[in-house]
Enzyme design. Structure first.
Site, mmCIF file in Angstrom:
data_model
loop_
_atom_site.group_PDB
_atom_site.id
_atom_site.type_symbol
_atom_site.label_atom_id
_atom_site.label_comp_id
_atom_site.label_asym_id
_atom_site.label_seq_id
_atom_site.Cartn_x
_atom_site.Cartn_y
_atom_site.Cartn_z
ATOM 1 N N ASP A 4 31.964 -31.437 1.860
ATOM 2 C CA ASP A 4 32.094 -30.044 1.430
ATOM 3 C C ASP A 4 33.529 -29.568 1.298
ATOM 4 O OD1 ASP A 4 32.786 -29.837 4.151
ATOM 5 O OD2 ASP A 4 32.094 -27.756 4.207
ATOM 6 N N ASP A 34 30.142 -36.496 5.593
ATOM 7 C CA ASP A 34 31.196 -35.804 6.326
ATOM 8 C C ASP A 34 30.543 -35.075 7.501
ATOM 9 O OD1 ASP A 34 33.756 -34.561 6.823
ATOM 10 O OD2 ASP A 34 32.913 -32.747 5.932
ATOM 11 N N ASP A 88 37.301 -34.104 1.026
ATOM 12 C CA ASP A 88 36.201 -35.010 0.674
ATOM 13 C C ASP A 88 36.171 -35.348 -0.812
ATOM 14 O OD1 ASP A 88 35.169 -34.989 3.321
ATOM 15 O OD2 ASP A 88 34.223 -33.062 2.930
#
Length: 750
Positions: free
Chosen positions: A493, A297, A497
């Site tokens: 995080d 990410d 996600d």
């Protein structure tokens, strides 16, 4: 425990010359081990594979059949020890995604006429008019209605830290938080059909589909098992001695497999935990060591995850430090995420803030008040407001950098602009280089952010692919596609996600500041706010797996040699069991090497070197005012090459001479020698030393230009091009040099 006691008591009876009682104890210990071992084997066969425990069961049965009870007790002890170690290596936390459910809105405020009532969110139907108050979670998907504009924190879905404005008619997704005033929402979906409920279902489904990790020991047992049984059968067939066959099975008992992998993995887990990496499953550590694709990410993983002041632009007659100081003075009373970034930047630079009065805030517009007796505002400008040339240039820079702009006005006059964005983590580039060195072949960034900002990050980091504008479902689709080609790791995080973390072979959560949901869905959690711990985790996993394989293969090689001796009648079952114990000791000692530190992965810094790194890193924050002064002076020369512009150049040179050059000199003579000792080679700092030389050369060149200025205090026409080039070039060199030091050196210190 029972097998150990039975072995010890039997040994005591044997010393007391009571062989029958000794055999009885040893036989009891063997029988106690046979029962659970048979259960393990049957469970493995029911799942479709014959595991490593089958040889142990055959060997235990053989020792009972031929009366070699001591050998059976020794095998039972080894089997119990291996299972205990494996259980310690495979503690796995629940993946119930409890945090996702806790965040899910349970009630909604529904308006009917002039009455507003609170109802369970499950009762909301399409078309209902809802009221969403400040700080409340949007219960269902809908669109903004009425006259107000919704100011929303959508980070729970996109991971992006900046608030967004949704004017009337624009869609709003469930799960986001109202960061402004109350607004009205027209429901376009029920709770079950809304975005957030879909994320929860997606995460659960992805977690359920994740394939179980196959034990390393069982993979080797696939060929070692038939080889052992064939060897024992051949020995019996050729010699006619069942004892020899049992002796072969005793030394073939795969204790190197039962012990090597668990000991190495437990050691790796212990080593990782000391670095702030919590691995929830021993199988996950094994799997991580085989990973070849890493998906990351962007926000909060590769970037810092919160806004920072990237640059300060001052109007003619103002300096950047004063612009930042006044803006931060007013923003002290604002809870907005951008305001907190402005105040943080001012405090990092040691600026003394004033106490504002008459402070008010308009959601989505900014703050206004009185600072030092002057009306001051910080925030957005009216879209139709006419901007001077310097402000249009600042707008252009913000567009190119993908930054937000907070404008400062004093007494209704535009005096400065603060460019804010989410910068890369300083340790991100070095982390990705280490990951490639550890065996990761493909690095891909997945983000819900805009394509332009994502591509810039991907270019800086040298990623293999960048996927932007992704929803949680899109991320899961990418993860599944990548898993078809290689063992895949997903790092993130945020709540958005969590489904992708659960769908990946290995999910890694940035747990220090990240969402609890992502941590619950992950196999590995980084508890410190440093992405370089990811490289540590992969390096530890690779090293632990390599040591486990060395121990297992080495132990099996020794077992094969012992099997040959047993088949020739040179090893009795009991002596074979003792020899196997010796092999186990060697295997365990080798596996324990995984507890040690891989010095090649991370240099060892002396406390004095760490202190120097922290000192010079703090000075970088203070020296931002010098970089801004150099850039501002260059801009002034472009606008007006008169005495005021040259005065700005003179001020920039003063800051260079008094503050920046002494910093560079101290780095060269204090920090770099210490780093050379830690990094092991003078070449490690040679490039940075060359940058110091270039910075000093450009500073001297600017001083020469100041000395050659005309009698009216203005630069001569012949000087302008070169002087501007010196200033812009120095600004670029300084930014690059600071970034390189922060990435390569400062990120080494905890």
């Amino acid at each position: 425990m029972v097998t150990a006691v039975a072995l010890a008591v039997g040994g005591l009876f044997w010393l007391l010359d009571a062989p029958l009682l000794a055999d009885l104890c040893w036989a009891l210990g063997t029988v106690v081990a046979v029962v659970p071992a048979v259960v393990w084997v049957l469970d493995a066969l029911r799942r479709g594979h014959a595991g490593v425990d089958l040889i142990a069961v055959v060997a235990l049965g053989g020792t009972l059949a031929v009366g070699e009870y001591l050998a059976g007790a020794l095998i039972a002890l080894m089997l119990a020890t291996g299972r205990t170690l494996e259980s310690a290596a495979q503690r796995r936390a629940s993946h119930d995604l409890r945090a996702l459910l806790e965040h899910a809105p349970r009630t909604a405020r529904r308006r009917s006429g002039t009455e507003v009532s609170t109802v369970p969110s499950a009762e909301v139907v399409v078309g209902d008019l809802l009221v969403v108050g400040p700080g409340e979670v949007v219960p269902v998907d809908g669109h903004v209605t009425g006259a107000g504009t919704a100011v929303l924190d959508e980070s729970v879905l996109t991971g992006e830290p900046l608030t967004v404005r949704r004017p009337p008619g624009e869609p709003v997704r469930s799960g986001v938080v109202n960061a402004g005033d109350a607004f009205e929402l027209r429901a376009t979906a029920t709770e079950r059909d809304s975005t957030y409920a879909g994320i929860v279902r997606l995460a659960r489904r992805a977690g359920a589909e994740a394939a179980p990790v196959v034990r390393l020991a069982d993979r080797y047992a696939a060929w070692f098992l038939p080889l052992s049984l064939a060897s024992a059968g051949l020995a019996w067939l050729v010699t006619g001695s069942a004892v020899r066959a049992v002796a072969v099975l005793v030394v073939a008992t795969p204790c190197p497999l039962l012990l090597a992998a668990p000991v190495a993995v437990v050691s790796g887990l212990s080593r990782a935990s000391r670095l702030g990496v919590i691995v929830r499953d021993g199988g996950a550590l094994e799997h991580l060591g085989r990973a070849r694709t890493l998906l990351l990410d962007k926000t909060g993983t590769l970037t810092k995850g919160r806004p920072h002041v990237l640059d300060v632009v001052a109007a003619p007659g103002w300096n950047p430090a004063e612009v930042l100081r006044l803006a931060a003075s007013l923003d002290q009373y604002s809870p907005h995420v951008l305001a907190q970034a402005v105040v943080g930047a001012a405090r990092e630079r040691g600026l003394r803030l004033s106490v504002p009065t008459d402070v008010a805030e308009e959601p989505g517009r900014g703050a206004m008040g009185t600072v030092e007796g002057r009306p001051t505002t910080v925030g957005r400008l009216d879209s139709g407001a006419e901007k001077p040339r310097w402000a249009r240039a600042a707008d252009n820079r913000a567009l190119l950098d993908g930054a937000a702009v907070a404008w400062l006005t004093v007494e209704r006059r535009l005096v400065g602009a603060l460019l804010l964005g989410d910068p890369l983590r300083p340790d991100a580039p070095r982390t990705l280089r280490r990951l490639r060195a550890a065996g990761i072949e493909r690095l891909v960034m997945l983000t819900g952010d805009r394509a332009e900002a994502a591509r810039e990050v991907g270019a800086v980091l040298g990623l293999d692919d960048v996927r932007a504008g992704l929803s949680p479902a899109d991320k899961v689709a990418v993860v599944r596609a990548e898993r078809e080609h290689a063992v895949t790791v997903m790092v993130g995080d945020g709540v958005n996600d969590a489904p992708a973390l659960a769908a990946a072979d290995i999910g890694v959560a940035m747990g220090a500041r990240g969402s609890t949901a992502s941590s619950e869905a992950a196999d590995i959690v980084l508890t410190t706010d440093r992405v370089d711990r990811l490289a540590d985790a992969v390096a530890i996993a690779v090293r632990s797996r390599r040591i486990a394989m060395q121990s297992a293969l080495g132990g099996m090689a020794l077992s094969l040699a012992a099997m040959a001796l047993a088949a020739l009648g040179l090893l009795a079952p009991a002596f074979g069991a003792l020899l196997q114990e010796g092999i186990d000791v060697v295997v365990i000692l080798n596996a324990l090497r995984a507890l040690g530190d891989d010095r090649a992965a991370r240099p060892v810094l002396q406390p004095s070197t760490e202190a120097l790194i922290h000192r010079f890193a703090a000075e970088h924050d203070d020296l931002q005012v010098v970089l801004e002064a150099v850039r501002s002076a260059a801009d002034r020369l472009s606008d007006d090459a008169g005495p005021q512009a040259l005065a700005a150049v003179g001020e920039a040179h003063r800051l260079l001479t008094e503050r920046l050059l002494p910093h560079e000199y101290a780095e060269e003579h204090q920090l770099y020698p210490a780093l050379t000792r830690a990094l092991g080679s003078p070449e490690a700092t040679a490039t940075m030393s060359r940058a110091h030389t270039e910075i000093e050369r450009l500073a001297r060149r600017i001083a020469t230009h100041l000395a050659l200025a005309g009698p009216d205090g203005s630069p001569t026409p012949e000087q302008l091009d070169d002087l501007r080039a010196c200033l812009y070039g120095l600004h670029t060199v300084l930014r690059l040099h600071f970034t390189q030091e922060e990435e390569n050196y400062f990120s080494l210190a905890p």
